[in-house]
Design a protein around this motif. Structure first.
Motif, mmCIF file in Angstrom:
data_model
loop_
_atom_site.group_PDB
_atom_site.id
_atom_site.type_symbol
_atom_site.label_atom_id
_atom_site.label_comp_id
_atom_site.label_asym_id
_atom_site.label_seq_id
_atom_site.Cartn_x
_atom_site.Cartn_y
_atom_site.Cartn_z
ATOM 1 N N MET A 56 32.324 95.286 -10.168
ATOM 2 C CA MET A 56 33.483 95.052 -9.311
ATOM 3 C C MET A 56 34.240 93.778 -9.655
ATOM 4 S SD MET A 56 35.232 96.445 -7.042
ATOM 5 C CE MET A 56 36.663 95.911 -6.165
ATOM 6 N N ARG A 57 33.544 92.677 -9.954
ATOM 7 C CA ARG A 57 34.229 91.410 -10.215
ATOM 8 C C ARG A 57 35.150 91.528 -11.429
ATOM 9 N NH1 ARG A 57 30.848 86.114 -10.029
ATOM 10 N NH2 ARG A 57 31.114 86.533 -7.848
ATOM 11 N N SER A 58 34.656 92.103 -12.512
ATOM 12 C CA SER A 58 35.503 92.219 -13.702
ATOM 13 C C SER A 58 36.630 93.214 -13.454
ATOM 14 C CB SER A 58 34.684 92.601 -14.929
ATOM 15 O OG SER A 58 34.071 93.851 -14.733
ATOM 16 N N HIS A 59 36.364 94.277 -12.710
ATOM 17 C CA HIS A 59 37.422 95.242 -12.393
ATOM 18 C C HIS A 59 38.512 94.583 -11.541
ATOM 19 C CE1 HIS A 59 39.451 98.930 -11.258
ATOM 20 N NE2 HIS A 59 39.405 98.494 -10.008
ATOM 21 N N ALA A 60 38.110 93.854 -10.521
ATOM 22 C CA ALA A 60 39.082 93.227 -9.614
ATOM 23 C C ALA A 60 39.992 92.257 -10.353
ATOM 24 C CB ALA A 60 38.358 92.511 -8.477
ATOM 25 N N ALA A 61 39.464 91.612 -11.391
ATOM 26 C CA ALA A 61 40.273 90.651 -12.145
ATOM 27 C C ALA A 61 41.375 91.336 -12.937
ATOM 28 C CB ALA A 61 39.370 89.853 -13.088
ATOM 29 N N SER A 62 41.206 92.616 -13.262
ATOM 30 C CA SER A 62 42.207 93.293 -14.088
ATOM 31 C C SER A 62 42.963 94.396 -13.350
ATOM 32 C CB SER A 62 41.531 93.880 -15.327
ATOM 33 O OG SER A 62 40.576 94.850 -14.947
ATOM 34 N N CYS A 63 42.615 94.676 -12.113
ATOM 35 C CA CYS A 63 43.254 95.769 -11.367
ATOM 36 C C CYS A 63 44.482 95.242 -10.611
ATOM 37 C CB CYS A 63 42.252 96.379 -10.384
ATOM 38 S SG CYS A 63 42.942 97.700 -9.365
ATOM 39 N N SER A 64 45.663 95.640 -11.050
ATOM 40 C CA SER A 64 46.892 95.142 -10.403
ATOM 41 C C SER A 64 47.001 95.639 -8.969
ATOM 42 C CB SER A 64 48.126 95.550 -11.201
ATOM 43 O OG SER A 64 48.214 96.964 -11.291
ATOM 44 N N LYS A 65 46.498 96.826 -8.682
ATOM 45 C CA LYS A 65 46.543 97.340 -7.308
ATOM 46 C C LYS A 65 45.636 96.520 -6.391
ATOM 47 C CE LYS A 65 47.954 102.004 -8.437
ATOM 48 N NZ LYS A 65 47.640 103.421 -8.377
ATOM 49 N N TYR A 66 44.493 96.079 -6.921
ATOM 50 C CA TYR A 66 43.609 95.218 -6.134
ATOM 51 C C TYR A 66 44.275 93.866 -5.882
ATOM 52 C CZ TYR A 66 39.540 92.675 -4.514
ATOM 53 O OH TYR A 66 38.685 91.917 -3.760
ATOM 54 N N GLN A 67 44.934 93.329 -6.888
ATOM 55 C CA GLN A 67 45.644 92.056 -6.725
ATOM 56 C C GLN A 67 46.718 92.188 -5.650
ATOM 57 O OE1 GLN A 67 44.613 89.282 -8.224
ATOM 58 N NE2 GLN A 67 43.042 90.453 -9.274
ATOM 59 N N ASN A 68 47.438 93.316 -5.624
ATOM 60 C CA ASN A 68 48.447 93.556 -4.579
ATOM 61 C C ASN A 68 47.787 93.639 -3.209
ATOM 62 O OD1 ASN A 68 50.505 93.608 -6.464
ATOM 63 N ND2 ASN A 68 50.477 95.843 -6.654
ATOM 64 N N TYR A 69 46.628 94.282 -3.131
ATOM 65 C CA TYR A 69 45.866 94.392 -1.881
ATOM 66 C C TYR A 69 45.521 93.002 -1.346
ATOM 67 C CZ TYR A 69 41.688 95.231 1.001
ATOM 68 O OH TYR A 69 40.755 95.235 1.995
ATOM 69 N N ILE A 70 45.056 92.124 -2.227
ATOM 70 C CA ILE A 70 44.708 90.754 -1.838
ATOM 71 C C ILE A 70 45.948 90.016 -1.365
ATOM 72 C CG2 ILE A 70 43.893 88.521 -2.712
ATOM 73 C CD1 ILE A 70 41.664 90.584 -2.268
ATOM 74 N N MET A 71 47.057 90.156 -2.096
ATOM 75 C CA MET A 71 48.290 89.452 -1.733
ATOM 76 C C MET A 71 48.831 89.923 -0.382
ATOM 77 S SD MET A 71 48.556 87.084 -3.793
ATOM 78 C CE MET A 71 50.059 86.425 -3.136
ATOM 79 N N GLU A 72 48.669 91.201 -0.062
ATOM 80 C CA GLU A 72 49.082 91.691 1.260
ATOM 81 C C GLU A 72 48.322 90.952 2.353
ATOM 82 O OE1 GLU A 72 48.611 95.925 1.597
ATOM 83 O OE2 GLU A 72 49.704 96.266 -0.280
ATOM 84 N N GLY A 73 47.018 90.761 2.144
ATOM 85 C CA GLY A 73 46.210 90.024 3.118
ATOM 86 C C GLY A 73 46.644 88.578 3.226
ATOM 87 N N VAL A 74 46.951 87.962 2.094
ATOM 88 C CA VAL A 74 47.404 86.567 2.100
ATOM 89 C C VAL A 74 48.738 86.454 2.840
ATOM 90 C CG1 VAL A 74 48.247 84.688 0.632
ATOM 91 C CG2 VAL A 74 46.159 85.900 0.020
ATOM 92 N N LYS A 75 49.655 87.368 2.561
ATOM 93 C CA LYS A 75 50.972 87.337 3.228
ATOM 94 C C LYS A 75 50.826 87.504 4.736
ATOM 95 C CE LYS A 75 53.561 89.031 -0.700
ATOM 96 N NZ LYS A 75 54.160 90.207 -1.320
ATOM 97 N N ALA A 76 49.836 88.297 5.154
ATOM 98 C CA ALA A 76 49.638 88.543 6.580
ATOM 99 C C ALA A 76 49.222 87.294 7.335
ATOM 100 C CB ALA A 76 48.595 89.643 6.791
ATOM 101 N N VAL A 77 48.644 86.323 6.640
ATOM 102 C CA VAL A 77 48.152 85.131 7.327
ATOM 103 C C VAL A 77 48.862 83.849 6.897
ATOM 104 C CG1 VAL A 77 45.873 86.122 7.716
ATOM 105 C CG2 VAL A 77 46.290 84.786 5.651
ATOM 106 N N THR A 78 49.917 83.974 6.107
ATOM 107 C CA THR A 78 50.634 82.792 5.628
ATOM 108 C C THR A 78 51.554 82.269 6.710
ATOM 109 O OG1 THR A 78 50.562 83.597 3.372
ATOM 110 C CG2 THR A 78 52.203 81.918 3.861
ATOM 111 N N LYS A 79 51.465 80.981 6.921
ATOM 112 C CA LYS A 79 52.345 80.330 7.886
ATOM 113 C C LYS A 79 53.697 80.081 7.234
ATOM 114 C CE LYS A 79 48.929 77.766 10.528
ATOM 115 N NZ LYS A 79 48.451 76.442 10.887
#
Length: 183
Positions: A56-79
């Motif tokens: 999973m760790r190596s996959h997550a580093a190269s999966c653009s859809k996973y990166q977008n998933y993470i960024m959605e979470g970050v945007k949800a909590v950004t002040k």
């Protein structure tokens, strides 16, 4: 665990795990845990591809859809950014606080200081910390070399995902909610 924390767990005569306090045997591998990681299947939250936890760790580093998933979470909590904050400092290159040589990345600054300034006891401001929103540009480390070893063995960008204005408590709540929803 980071290395310094793990070393603290291994210091006593009878070393114990920092989480569950079970006995540790230094140098022996947790084969049962390794096997579990190798045989437990999971699904990527970005692309829904199935894989073993060990991949999973190596996959997550190269999966653009996973990166977008993470960024959605970050945007949800950004002040919203504060209007009276100082201008954004350069968080990619730093000067040496001892000799003022410039343009070190974080790892380069650590290596430079270890090689050339390990015996310098002068109190200096950490340029890495000073560049962070929470950093005090006037704080002088009593032991800068130890500070570098403990605080800057990794890049903040690895964990902050480029958003230094995200609220940690909100981010943790969002991660917990997403983990419950994703199961």
């Amino acid at each position: 665990f980071c290395t310094p924390c793990l070393q603290e767990c291994l210091k006593p005569k009878k070393p114990v795990c920092g989480v569950c306090r079970s006995t540790l045997t230094p140098g022996s591998r947790a084969l049962d845990l390794e096997k579990q990681i190798e045989t437990t299947e999971t699904t990527c939250n970005g692309c829904n591809k199935k894989m073993f936890l060990s991949k999973m760790r190596s996959h997550a580093a190269s999966c653009s859809k996973y990166q977008n998933y993470i960024m959605e979470g970050v945007k949800a909590v950004t002040k919203e950014p504060l209007h009276n904050t100082r201008s954004f400092p350069n968080r990619f290159t730093f000067p040496c606080p001892y000799c003022s040589e410039k343009n070190f990345d974080q790892e380069g600054l650590v290596e430079h200081c270890k090689a050339l300034h390990s015996m310098d006891a002068k109190q200096v401001v950490c340029p890495i910390c000073a560049s962070m929103p929470w950093g005090d540009p006037n704080y002088r480390s009593a032991n800068f070399m130890e500070h570098l070893q403990r605080r800057h063995r990794f890049s903040y960008d690895t964990f902050v995902v480029g958003d230094y204005d995200a609220d940690e408590d909100d981010m943790m709540a969002q991660v917990l909610m997403r983990s419950l929803r994703d199961k």
